[in-house]
Motif scaffolding. Structure first.
Motif, PDB file in Angstrom:
ATOM      1  N   LEU A 111       0.838  -1.193   0.000  1.00  0.00           N
ATOM      2  CA  LEU A 111       0.000   0.000   0.000  1.00  0.00           C
ATOM      3  C   LEU A 111       0.875   1.246   0.000  1.00  0.00           C
ATOM      4  CD1 LEU A 111      -2.746  -0.941   2.627  1.00  0.00           C
ATOM      5  CD2 LEU A 111      -3.036  -0.818   0.140  1.00  0.00           C
ATOM      6  N   TRP A 112       0.515   2.182  -0.866  1.00  0.00           N
ATOM      7  CA  TRP A 112       1.147   3.500  -0.883  1.00  0.00           C
ATOM      8  C   TRP A 112       0.307   4.424  -0.014  1.00  0.00           C
ATOM      9  CZ3 TRP A 112       5.721   3.999  -3.568  1.00  0.00           C
ATOM     10  CH2 TRP A 112       6.034   2.956  -4.451  1.00  0.00           C
ATOM     11  N   LEU A 113       0.954   5.219   0.819  1.00  0.00           N
ATOM     12  CA  LEU A 113       0.245   6.064   1.785  1.00  0.00           C
ATOM     13  C   LEU A 113       0.725   7.507   1.703  1.00  0.00           C
ATOM     14  CD1 LEU A 113       0.617   3.860   5.024  1.00  0.00           C
ATOM     15  CD2 LEU A 113      -1.166   3.707   3.292  1.00  0.00           C
ATOM     16  N   ARG A 114      -0.203   8.430   1.980  1.00  0.00           N
ATOM     17  CA  ARG A 114       0.146   9.828   2.269  1.00  0.00           C
ATOM     18  C   ARG A 114      -0.584  10.228   3.534  1.00  0.00           C
ATOM     19  NH1 ARG A 114      -0.817  13.946  -2.349  1.00  0.00           N
ATOM     20  NH2 ARG A 114       0.491  15.242  -1.006  1.00  0.00           N
ATOM     21  N   GLY A 115       0.088  10.925   4.414  1.00  0.00           N
ATOM     22  CA  GLY A 115      -0.488  11.301   5.690  1.00  0.00           C
ATOM     23  C   GLY A 115       0.375  10.769   6.819  1.00  0.00           C
ATOM     24  N   ARG A 116       0.256  11.375   7.974  1.00  0.00           N
ATOM     25  CA  ARG A 116       1.150  11.051   9.085  1.00  0.00           C
ATOM     26  C   ARG A 116       0.688   9.899   9.973  1.00  0.00           C
ATOM     27  NH1 ARG A 116       2.677  16.880  11.557  1.00  0.00           N
ATOM     28  NH2 ARG A 116       4.362  15.672  12.506  1.00  0.00           N
ATOM     29  N   PRO A 117      -0.616   9.652  10.160  1.00  0.00           N
ATOM     30  CA  PRO A 117      -1.037   8.612  11.114  1.00  0.00           C
ATOM     31  C   PRO A 117      -0.536   7.218  10.743  1.00  0.00           C
ATOM     32  CG  PRO A 117      -2.855  10.082  10.609  1.00  0.00           C
ATOM     33  CD  PRO A 117      -1.764  10.406   9.642  1.00  0.00           C
ATOM     34  N   HIS A 118      -0.515   6.359  11.751  1.00  0.00           N
ATOM     35  CA  HIS A 118      -0.061   4.972  11.612  1.00  0.00           C
ATOM     36  C   HIS A 118      -1.240   4.131  11.125  1.00  0.00           C
ATOM     37  CE1 HIS A 118       1.435   1.001  12.868  1.00  0.00           C
ATOM     38  NE2 HIS A 118       2.647   1.541  12.877  1.00  0.00           N
ATOM     39  N   LEU A 119      -1.135   3.571   9.924  1.00  0.00           N
ATOM     40  CA  LEU A 119      -2.258   2.890   9.297  1.00  0.00           C
ATOM     41  C   LEU A 119      -2.769   1.710  10.126  1.00  0.00           C
ATOM     42  CD1 LEU A 119      -4.191   2.439   6.930  1.00  0.00           C
ATOM     43  CD2 LEU A 119      -2.390   1.067   5.831  1.00  0.00           C
ATOM     44  N   ARG A 120      -1.848   0.888  10.626  1.00  0.00           N
ATOM     45  CA  ARG A 120      -2.293  -0.305  11.353  1.00  0.00           C
ATOM     46  C   ARG A 120      -3.078   0.084  12.611  1.00  0.00           C
ATOM     47  NH1 ARG A 120       1.357  -5.586  12.987  1.00  0.00           N
ATOM     48  NH2 ARG A 120      -0.280  -6.722  14.071  1.00  0.00           N
ATOM     49  N   THR A 121      -2.620   1.100  13.321  1.00  0.00           N
ATOM     50  CA  THR A 121      -3.316   1.547  14.526  1.00  0.00           C
ATOM     51  C   THR A 121      -4.693   2.093  14.178  1.00  0.00           C
ATOM     52  OG1 THR A 121      -1.202   2.086  15.571  1.00  0.00           O
ATOM     53  CG2 THR A 121      -3.175   3.088  16.506  1.00  0.00           C
ATOM     54  N   TRP A 122      -4.763   2.890  13.133  1.00  0.00           N
ATOM     55  CA  TRP A 122      -6.049   3.463  12.736  1.00  0.00           C
ATOM     56  C   TRP A 122      -7.035   2.385  12.293  1.00  0.00           C
ATOM     57  CZ3 TRP A 122      -6.732   8.677   9.821  1.00  0.00           C
ATOM     58  CH2 TRP A 122      -6.381   9.723  10.677  1.00  0.00           C
ATOM     59  N   ALA A 123      -6.547   1.390  11.561  1.00  0.00           N
ATOM     60  CA  ALA A 123      -7.444   0.376  11.014  1.00  0.00           C
ATOM     61  C   ALA A 123      -8.119  -0.456  12.101  1.00  0.00           C
ATOM     62  CB  ALA A 123      -6.670  -0.538  10.062  1.00  0.00           C
ATOM     63  N   LEU A 124      -7.480  -0.561  13.258  1.00  0.00           N
ATOM     64  CA  LEU A 124      -8.061  -1.359  14.337  1.00  0.00           C
ATOM     65  C   LEU A 124      -9.369  -0.780  14.854  1.00  0.00           C
ATOM     66  CD1 LEU A 124      -4.830  -2.155  16.382  1.00  0.00           C
ATOM     67  CD2 LEU A 124      -6.135  -3.734  14.936  1.00  0.00           C
ATOM     68  N   ARG A 125      -9.602   0.513  14.632  1.00  0.00           N
ATOM     69  CA  ARG A 125     -10.807   1.167  15.127  1.00  0.00           C
ATOM     70  C   ARG A 125     -11.408   2.014  13.999  1.00  0.00           C
ATOM     71  NH1 ARG A 125     -13.035   2.010  20.268  1.00  0.00           N
ATOM     72  NH2 ARG A 125     -14.116   3.994  20.554  1.00  0.00           N
ATOM     73  N   SER A 126     -11.809   1.325  12.936  1.00  0.00           N
ATOM     74  CA  SER A 126     -12.287   2.035  11.757  1.00  0.00           C
ATOM     75  C   SER A 126     -13.606   1.448  11.254  1.00  0.00           C
ATOM     76  CB  SER A 126     -11.242   1.974  10.638  1.00  0.00           C
ATOM     77  OG  SER A 126     -11.042   0.636  10.219  1.00  0.00           O
ATOM     78  N   VAL A 127     -14.386   2.301  10.608  1.00  0.00           N
ATOM     79  CA  VAL A 127     -15.671   1.922  10.018  1.00  0.00           C
ATOM     80  C   VAL A 127     -15.740   2.528   8.623  1.00  0.00           C
ATOM     81  CG1 VAL A 127     -18.185   2.112  10.167  1.00  0.00           C
ATOM     82  CG2 VAL A 127     -16.842   1.838  12.254  1.00  0.00           C
ATOM     83  N   ALA A 128     -16.183   1.746   7.650  1.00  0.00           N
ATOM     84  CA  ALA A 128     -16.387   2.258   6.299  1.00  0.00           C
ATOM     85  C   ALA A 128     -17.787   2.849   6.178  1.00  0.00           C
ATOM     86  CB  ALA A 128     -16.202   1.139   5.281  1.00  0.00           C
ATOM     87  N   VAL A 129     -17.865   4.028   5.572  1.00  0.00           N
ATOM     88  CA  VAL A 129     -19.158   4.655   5.258  1.00  0.00           C
ATOM     89  C   VAL A 129     -19.159   4.901   3.756  1.00  0.00           C
ATOM     90  CG1 VAL A 129     -20.698   6.605   5.663  1.00  0.00           C
ATOM     91  CG2 VAL A 129     -19.283   5.728   7.536  1.00  0.00           C
ATOM     92  N   VAL A 130     -20.029   4.198   3.028  1.00  0.00           N
ATOM     93  CA  VAL A 130     -20.030   4.255   1.566  1.00  0.00           C
ATOM     94  C   VAL A 130     -21.456   4.434   1.065  1.00  0.00           C
ATOM     95  CG1 VAL A 130     -17.937   2.840   1.363  1.00  0.00           C
ATOM     96  CG2 VAL A 130     -20.180   1.725   1.398  1.00  0.00           C
ATOM     97  N   GLY A 131     -21.577   4.759  -0.216  1.00  0.00           N
ATOM     98  CA  GLY A 131     -22.912   4.931  -0.777  1.00  0.00           C
ATOM     99  C   GLY A 131     -22.872   5.539  -2.159  1.00  0.00           C
ATOM    100  N   ALA A 132     -24.019   6.030  -2.591  1.00  0.00           N
ATOM    101  CA  ALA A 132     -24.217   6.490  -3.962  1.00  0.00           C
ATOM    102  C   ALA A 132     -23.432   7.760  -4.261  1.00  0.00           C
ATOM    103  CB  ALA A 132     -25.703   6.736  -4.205  1.00  0.00           C
ATOM    104  N   ARG A 133     -22.952   7.866  -5.492  1.00  0.00           N
ATOM    105  CA  ARG A 133     -22.332   9.110  -5.926  1.00  0.00           C
ATOM    106  C   ARG A 133     -23.395  10.186  -6.141  1.00  0.00           C
ATOM    107  NH1 ARG A 133     -18.951   5.154  -7.632  1.00  0.00           N
ATOM    108  NH2 ARG A 133     -16.703   5.587  -7.643  1.00  0.00           N
ATOM    109  N   ALA A 134     -24.465   9.840  -6.826  1.00  0.00           N
ATOM    110  CA  ALA A 134     -25.557  10.794  -7.069  1.00  0.00           C
ATOM    111  C   ALA A 134     -26.560  10.703  -5.920  1.00  0.00           C
ATOM    112  CB  ALA A 134     -26.228  10.497  -8.401  1.00  0.00           C
ATOM    113  N   CYS A 135     -26.125  11.085  -4.739  1.00  0.00           N
ATOM    114  CA  CYS A 135     -26.953  10.904  -3.554  1.00  0.00           C
ATOM    115  C   CYS A 135     -27.971  12.025  -3.419  1.00  0.00           C
ATOM    116  CB  CYS A 135     -26.088  10.823  -2.301  1.00  0.00           C
ATOM    117  SG  CYS A 135     -25.229  12.373  -1.904  1.00  0.00           S
TER     118      CYS A 135
END
Length: 393
Positions: A111-135
């Motif tokens: 994975l290529w990343l930009r940003g300072r946070p630690h990905l593995r730490t963040w992923a442990l407490r993450s939720v995806a929010v997704v949906g329609a483009r034409a919402c």
């Protein structure tokens, strides 16, 4: 890095392979598992045009891989990423989120990343929010409010930076000063869609931008679909806010289900085509949610419960049980005598007299001759409340 300060050969090889293999190609994942990245690159750049170890693809596909491998310059890609504040992580790195390993041979090469946070730490407490483009405005409001609530409670909101629900989710998290990560179907240095260049810049400064493709890579329709598997695997659960039938968001949700992640949906109007896909999910294994507290109750630690949902508190709700029983014993339209009320309440007349005077002082009942009746306002409210108790409990 090696002791000499040079990138590890495995990291170099995997960085090169992000230019060779398309995201999610399982035969490539099998090669990596069986021989390792360094050996795969050696075979692809070696003299043998069809190495036996690289089985599972036809000669034309393999020839295409060999042409890409010959042109790959992983050192330059790593340097370009570093110049733009990026980095590359791969399996075995301390920052690698091990839940991506649930994808098996379809897991990212790296994975290529930009940003300072630690990905593995963040992923442990993450939720995806997704949906329609034409919402719809309703969908955008729900996504933004939901994301803001999650971020305020210390959860990372993950989405795909697309127009519509994705953008609303990212903005909600950013506006609350919280954490958000965008998973792209292109290079992390490419602003796509172009209208979200400013949003992606804010995410880079406050959160993380994540992608499988090396610097400068542009998206294709298939890459968007394959990107969704990373969103599903990276997070604890996926919330779909609005999605029509055949929406790409449903692909994310169903992939999350197959991975054993929680899948949730925000309901919409029954007449809205943009909510039809969400309602289809809710008829299956998805769980209905309406706010951040309900999402966290599902994906969070034991004891992170959503508050009890209650209607407005009525004055009669504050009465003790015995007084409420006497109140309920009074007929709604006519006065009743003490004996009738005592019989209906299941108690004695002396008890009834004391309770009636208490109810009179509170404005619930009034005396009429030798009988007692409900006040006009309480009579109307009492009929409605009684109907609620019979049908709603």
């Amino acid at each position: 890095m090696t002791p000499e300060g040079q990138p590890d050969p495995e990291v170099l090889a995997r960085a090169a392979l992000t230019r060779v293999l398309e995201p999610g190609e399982e035969h490539g994942g099998r090669w990596l598992r069986e021989t390792g990245a360094v050996e795969v690159m050696r075979l692809l750049t070696g003299p043998d045009p069809q190495p036996a170890a690289l089985s599972g693809v036809g000669p034309e596909r393999l020839a295409g891989y060999r042409r890409r491998a010959a042109l790959a310059e992983p050192g330059r890609d790593l340097a370009a990423a570093a110049e733009s504040g990026g980095r590359f992580v791969c399996p075995g790195s301390p920052e690698w989120p091990t839940q991506l390993d649930d994808l098996g041979d379809a897991r990212p090469v790296g994975l290529w990343l930009r940003g300072r946070p630690h990905l593995r730490t963040w992923a442990l407490r993450s939720v995806a929010v997704v949906g329609a483009r034409a919402c719809t405005p309703y969908g955008a409001h729900m996504a933004q409010t939901l994301a803001a609530g999650l971020a305020e409670r210390g959860w990372v909101v993950v989405s795909g930076a697309a127009y519509g629900i994705d953008g609303a989710a990212h903005r909600g998290a950013l506006a609350s000063g919280g954490a958000t990560a965008a998973v792209l179907a292109c290079g992390v240095d490419v602003s796509y869609p172009r209208g979200h260049a400013g949003l992606l810049g804010r995410i880079t400064r406050q959160g993380l931008v994540v992608g499988e493709l090396p610097p400068g890579s542009h998206p294709t329709p298939s890459r968007f679909v394959l990107r969704n598997r990373v969103i599903a695997a990276l997070t604890r659960g996926t919330v779909v806010v609005e999605a029509a039938h055949r929406s790409g968001s449903l692909v994310t949700a169903r992939r999350a289900q197959r991975l054993g992640r929680l899948t949730m949906g925000v309901p919409g109007p029954a007449t809205s085509g943009l909510s039809a896909g969400v309602h289809e999910l809710l008829r299956g294994e998805a769980v209905l949610v309406t706010d951040a507290a309900e999402v966290i109750e599902l994906v969070g630690a034991m004891g992170e419960l959503a508050p009890e949902r209650r209607g407005p508190v009525l004055p009669r709700d504050l009465l003790d049980r015995d007084t409420a029983r006497v109140l309920e014993a009074l007929p709604g339209e006519r006065p009743a005598g003490l004996d009738e009320i005592a019989l209906a309440a299941g108690t004695g007349t002396d008890e009834v007299i004391g309770r009636l005077y208490e109810l009179h002082s509170l404005g619930f009942v009034e005396r009429q001759g030798d009988g007692w009746k409900l006040t006009r306002s309480e009579a109307g409210e009492g009929v409605q409340s009684a109907g609620t108790r019979r049908g709603g409990r």
